[in-house]
Design an enzyme around this catalytic site. Structure first.
Site, PDB file in Angstrom:
ATOM      1  CB  SER A 173      46.830  60.864  99.051  1.00  0.00           C
ATOM      2  OG  SER A 173      45.684  60.041  99.082  1.00  0.00           O
ATOM      3  CD  GLU A 174      43.453  61.142 103.736  1.00  0.00           C
ATOM      4  OE1 GLU A 174      42.449  61.632 104.268  1.00  0.00           O
ATOM      5  OE2 GLU A 174      43.908  61.523 102.625  1.00  0.00           O
ATOM      6  CB  SER A 225      39.024  66.820  94.605  1.00  0.00           C
ATOM      7  OG  SER A 225      38.921  67.239  95.960  1.00  0.00           O
ATOM      8  CD  GLU A 246      47.271  69.702  88.750  1.00  0.00           C
ATOM      9  OE1 GLU A 246      46.131  69.273  88.445  1.00  0.00           O
ATOM     10  OE2 GLU A 246      48.243  68.968  88.936  1.00  0.00           O
ATOM     11  CD  GLU A 437      50.854  66.901  83.707  1.00  0.00           C
ATOM     12  OE1 GLU A 437      51.403  67.169  84.785  1.00  0.00           O
ATOM     13  OE2 GLU A 437      49.881  66.119  83.606  1.00  0.00           O
ATOM     14  CG  HIS A 443      50.431  70.838  85.150  1.00  0.00           C
ATOM     15  ND1 HIS A 443      49.663  70.411  84.094  1.00  0.00           N
ATOM     16  CD2 HIS A 443      49.914  70.237  86.253  1.00  0.00           C
ATOM     17  CE1 HIS A 443      48.725  69.588  84.527  1.00  0.00           C
ATOM     18  NE2 HIS A 443      48.851  69.480  85.835  1.00  0.00           N
TER      19      HIS A 443
END
Length: 474
Positions: A173-174, A225, A246, A437, A443
């Site tokens: 992720s950024e 997302s 996921e 989890e 998962h």
């Protein structure tokens, strides 16, 4: 660490695009990262392909021994890793350390599966013939990692890939590229050969799309997302690669008339405030039986009022920061829209007036299925409550969502627990507990919450292709 990690080296990107790194707990810029461009992606894929072709020749148990050498490296560097993690993401220090410890357990468990590539011998309907089904590494893989659990989710994508004989390219992720690149320093120190793990920061529009479309990548795994997952799914269709997704959740939590209310409150609050509510398995919609609603709400309000919001490094803090201003605004707008639609504000409902990005622990009562707080994943420390009076009614309400990742049931009535476990259409059901989890579980989500899954034997096997060999011996 504001470079790319390719072939066991930190190298400069061909791109000049950068992004400031902001500490969510203070709102202050403390570093920058440089993004990759499409040519950087092509270089990473070429190096990954070259390394993978040699790696798949190594026996699987030997690959696992290489991977296990990461365990002491993580253990010895956990404090430094956790401090950078908190500074970049705003998570509590205890939670950051917990994620590292879980990653160590995950590596140890996945390594234990290295002797379990079993294959099958199938019966033939022809004379003098055997049919062998064998499992082989899928090849070059790519993993897109979210900001809310960048260490554990990275391990979910790296460790099974390397043990099964694949290589992996990670797009962090950024928001959490620094902690991901910090892990690259441990990969250099480990026995994992060069070229098997690449880390290339960048935007989803550039790096993520290029990875999804690249013809030499055989599997792409994304945690993020629903919007991002659909975008990757669509882009990957151009060359029909395997996709593992996921995605978001909108988890229901059902509190029945037979629930232990103290236990239910403790577990719901614990799950909801994990990472300030920024976890896809958090309870997002609370359904409380009308007979116990008032008592439950009183206990919940008392519990939420006791929470301390503040410095993630302070041991007394219960809730750290929200990741950025955009997410903070999303939480607040969802709460305010729900109030306008008729929900009753019981507690909180405000952005805290302090440096950084903080939201008050919030309770909304009298929420209806059409309200924003029920239809949208809030991803923040907000608990929307709706009452019900019929078990089958609440099961239908819980299932009435496009998401299908996690769900909760709180009841001391075993029959209710078993019926809910059977009827709830979610990948996970947590009965009288918070989300765990387990590393040996699976998962995975239903509906728009994903495809495939992670953890356990089933997650491990996502990284295999199969070959069926028909062997005549007459």
């Amino acid at each position: 660490m504001n470079q790319l990690f390719i072939n066991n080296e930190f190298i400069a990107s061909e791109s000049t695009e950068t992004m400031d790194v902001v500490n969510p707990a203070t709102g202050q810029v403390f570093d920058t990262i440089t993004f990759a461009n499409e040519n950087d992606v092509n270089i990473a894929v070429a190096k990954s392909q070259e390394a993978q072709l040699e790696w798949e020749k190594v026996p699987q148990p030997t690959r696992a021994e290489h991977v296990k050498m990461l365990i002491p490296l993580l253990e010895n560097n956990k404090n430094e890793l956790a401090e950078l993690y908190v500074k970049e993401q705003g998570k509590l220090l205890s939670s950051a350390l917990g994620e590292i410890h879980k990653s160590i357990k995950f590596i140890d468990y996945m390594s234990s599966l290295s002797m379990q590539n079993k294959g099958e011998v199938l019966q033939s309907n022809r004379d003098n013939e055997l049919i062998h089904l064998t499992k082989k590494p899928i090849g070059v893989t790519a993993g897109i990692v979210p900001w809310n659990a960048p260490i554990m989710v990275l391990m979910r994508k790296v460790i099974p890939a390397i043990i099964t004989g694949c290589s992996v390219i990670i797009k962090p992720s950024e928001e959490t590229s620094l902690i991901t690149l910090k892990l690259a320093e441990l990969f250099i120190q480990s026995a994992i050969p060069a070229g098997l793990i690449q880390i290339i920061p960048g935007t989803g529009e550039t790096v993520g799309t290029q990875l999804a479309k690249h013809p030499d990548i055989q599997l792409i795994s994304l945690t993020g997302s629903m919007r991002a997952g659909k975008s990757v799914y669509e882009a990957s269709a151009s060359n029909v690669k395997k996709v593992n997704l996921e995605l978001g959740g909108n988890a229901p939590a059902i509190v029945t008339a037979d629930a232990d209310l103290d236990k239910a409150v403790d577990y719901i609050v614990t799950a909801r405030i994990n990472n300030a509510g920024q976890v896809c398995t958090c309870p997002e919609r609370i359904f409380v039986h009308e007979q116990v609603h008032d008592e439950f709400l009183s206990k919940l309000k008392a519990k939420m009022e006791q929470l301390t919001v503040g410095d993630p490094f302070d041991e007394q803090t219960d809730l750290g920061a929200i990741i950025n201003q955009k997410q903070l605004d999303h939480i607040h707008n969802t709460v305010q829209q729900s109030i306008q639609e008729g929900a009753q504000l019981v507690l909180g409902g405000e952005i805290l007036n302090r440096d950084g990005y903080y939201y008050a622990p919030t309770i909304l009562d009298k929420v209806q299925p059409e309200h924003a707080a029920f239809t949208n994943e809030i991803f923040g420390p907000v608990l929307p409550i709706m009452t019900y009076d019929d078990f089958h009614e609440v099961i239908n309400l819980a299932n009435d969502t496009n998401a299908g990742l996690s769900s909760y049931i709180f009841s001391e009535n075993l029959q209710e627990v078993m019926r809910a476990s059977e009827l709830l259409k979610f990948g996970e059901v947590y009965a009288n507990c918070e989300a765990e989890e387990a590393v040996n579980g699976f998962h995975a989500g239903w509906r728009e919450s994903g495809l495939g899954g992670a953890d356990g034997v089933h997650g491990f096997e996502e990284y295999y292709n199969t070959t069926v060999s028909y062997i005549r011996y007459d």
